[in-house]
Design a protein around this motif. Structure first.
Motif, short mmCIF file in Angstrom:
data_model
loop_
_atom_site.label_atom_id
_atom_site.label_comp_id
_atom_site.label_asym_id
_atom_site.label_seq_id
_atom_site.Cartn_x
_atom_site.Cartn_y
_atom_site.Cartn_z
N UNK A 265 0.81 -1.22 0.00
CA UNK A 265 0.00 0.00 0.00
C UNK A 265 0.84 1.27 0.00
N UNK A 266 1.98 1.24 0.66
CA UNK A 266 2.82 2.42 0.79
C UNK A 266 3.80 2.55 -0.36
N UNK A 267 5.02 2.95 -0.02
CA UNK A 267 6.04 3.16 -1.04
C UNK A 267 6.47 1.82 -1.64
N UNK A 268 6.53 1.72 -2.96
CA UNK A 268 6.99 0.47 -3.57
C UNK A 268 8.47 0.23 -3.41
N UNK A 269 9.21 1.22 -2.88
CA UNK A 269 10.64 1.09 -2.68
C UNK A 269 11.00 0.67 -1.26
#
Length: 433
Positions: A265-269
């Motif tokens: 849900x958050x940063x893909x990194x």
């Protein structure tokens, strides 16, 4: 005196280069604005711009003119008149050093571009933990909240959507975090859990896989005090027999009824954070999964008509989950494009430097032979050489210099590669969702 002689010529060359640069910038600026999605412009009407430009032209001209002046002033006039001026190897060191630095910068930009591209592809291929296809999100309002149940029944029974739900945040963003207690938790350990409050059919709508236990269900009235966690939360809590365990949230005990797969849900990194879901009414967003159709635009018009019926005071503004997720890569994709452009420019400039260095060596060889054999004898021979052998000689010299500069720049390549192997973006293939 020599500085005064060289400076006007250097300043004129700098002025000509500035004018060429201004024209090139005017031509390239619209394409650059499209690339960065900004509206940049050259402040032609600003006196400060012209004053700074004039200062740069003068400084560049004076600096570039002073080097040959000081270099020529180091020659002794008697030796010059006798033709006994010999340029030593040390005289070529600054040129070679500059070309080596150019190679180092070119390699740095090229390797950085490749690393960013590889990391970007790696992150884009991550398992999301849910299915983005056909998923749209609509912001919740009071009227839509009041008529939600009737709207859901109407949309599902008409076959326009497969499932729908309400949650406090969209599936592409994290808008709430809270602490959670569990049996055996150390007193000094503080872990923030992504918090999802939702209605029924959340996992069904998002197509989230249930690993163990069950989903919230209307068949279990006690689910108002139940809780579901993800796999990352289980990795933190390390519960041996999790289903049925009581977890503490805001001073209240909640029964763990299910474990779901990790959802990005958050940063893909970054790694997926621990998450829990509870049944609560915080509002937020309505998420719908559109049923399979060959004409998406018509399907959206039909859904919009239903929304107008139950939510007439508000327009049907929706967002696709996959498009919202792609927005997370806009900055890094722009960085990758810009670094690629600058890498290509640096390679081009480095090639010009190598070509000039090879041509200078060729000219130096001509001058050395003229001094030893005489001008007229060398002229006839070099005319033939220029026609027959100059290309071979120049190619050899160019390859020779390229090999030298690559060897000198290899430590930079090794250092960048080593840093890149540690996944500078923050996510590596070895991390498990």
């Amino acid at each position: 005196m020599l500085v005064l002689q060289f400076s006007p010529e250097s300043i004129l060359i700098s002025l000509f280069a500035f004018l060429v640069a201004i024209v090139a910038a005017i031509v390239a600026l619209p394409f650059y604005n499209d690339l960065v999605e900004k509206q940049l412009r050259i402040p032609m009407e600003s006196p400060t711009f012209w004053l700074i430009s004039l200062a740069l032209i003068l400084i560049t001209g004076l600096l570039s003119g002073s080097y040959p002046a000081f270099y020529l002033s180091s020659f002794k006039p008697i030796k010059v008149l006798k033709g006994k001026v010999m340029i030593g190897r040390k005289a070529s060191w600054p040129r070679k050093a500059l070309v080596t630095v150019q190679f180092m910068l070119a390699i740095f930009l090229l390797v950085s571009t490749l690393l960013i591209y590889q990391q970007l592809q790696l992150v884009k291929n991550r398992q999301l933990g849910y299915n983005q296809s056909g998923l749209i999100m609509v912001e919740l309002n009071e009227e839509l909240k009041k008529n939600y149940q009737m709207l859901k029944i109407d949309l599902v029974q008409s076959g326009l959507v497969e499932s729908m739900t309400i949650s406090n945040s969209p599936v592409t963003d994290i808008q709430s975090n809270n602490f959670l207690g569990w049996p055996g938790k150390p007193e000094d350990e503080k872990v923030l859990f992504t918090t999802i409050t939702c209605k029924y059919d959340y996992t069904q709508t998002m197509d989230i896989r249930i690993i163990e236990g069950r989903d919230f269900s209307e068949d279990f009235p006690s689910d108002s005090t139940a809780i579901i966690v993800n796999k990352a939360a289980m990795d933190v809590m390390k519960l041996s027999d999790p289903i049925g365990t009581e977890l503490e949230l805001w001073g209240t005990k909640r029964t763990l009824v299910g474990i779901v797969d990790n959802v990005l849900m958050g940063s893909p990194f970054q790694e997926v954070k621990p998450l829990f879901m509870i049944m609560d009414d915080w509002g937020g967003y309505v998420t719908m999964r559109i049923a399979d159709t060959n004409d998406l635009s018509v399907r959206l018009l039909d859904i919009g008509a239903k929304m107008k019926k139950y939510n007439p005071a508000y327009p049907f503004d929706y967002k696709f989950a996959d498009l919202e997720f792609q927005q997370k890569f806009s900055t890094i994709e722009l960085t990758n494009k810009l670094s690629g452009i600058f890498a290509a420019l640096s390679i081009f400039i480095t090639g010009l430097g190598l070509f000039g260095l090879a041509a200078l060596h060729r000219r130096t060889a001509h001058q050395r032979d003229w001094r030893t054999e005489g001008f007229w004898r060398c002229r006839a021979r070099y005319t033939y050489d220029d026609l027959q052998g100059f290309c071979v000689f120049g190619t050899y010299r160019l390859c020779h210099h390229i090999a030298h500069q690559l060897v000198a720049a290899l430590p930079v390549f090794a250092a960048i590669s080593r840093c890149g192997s540690k996944s500078s973006i923050g996510y590596s293939r070895s991390q498990v969702l």
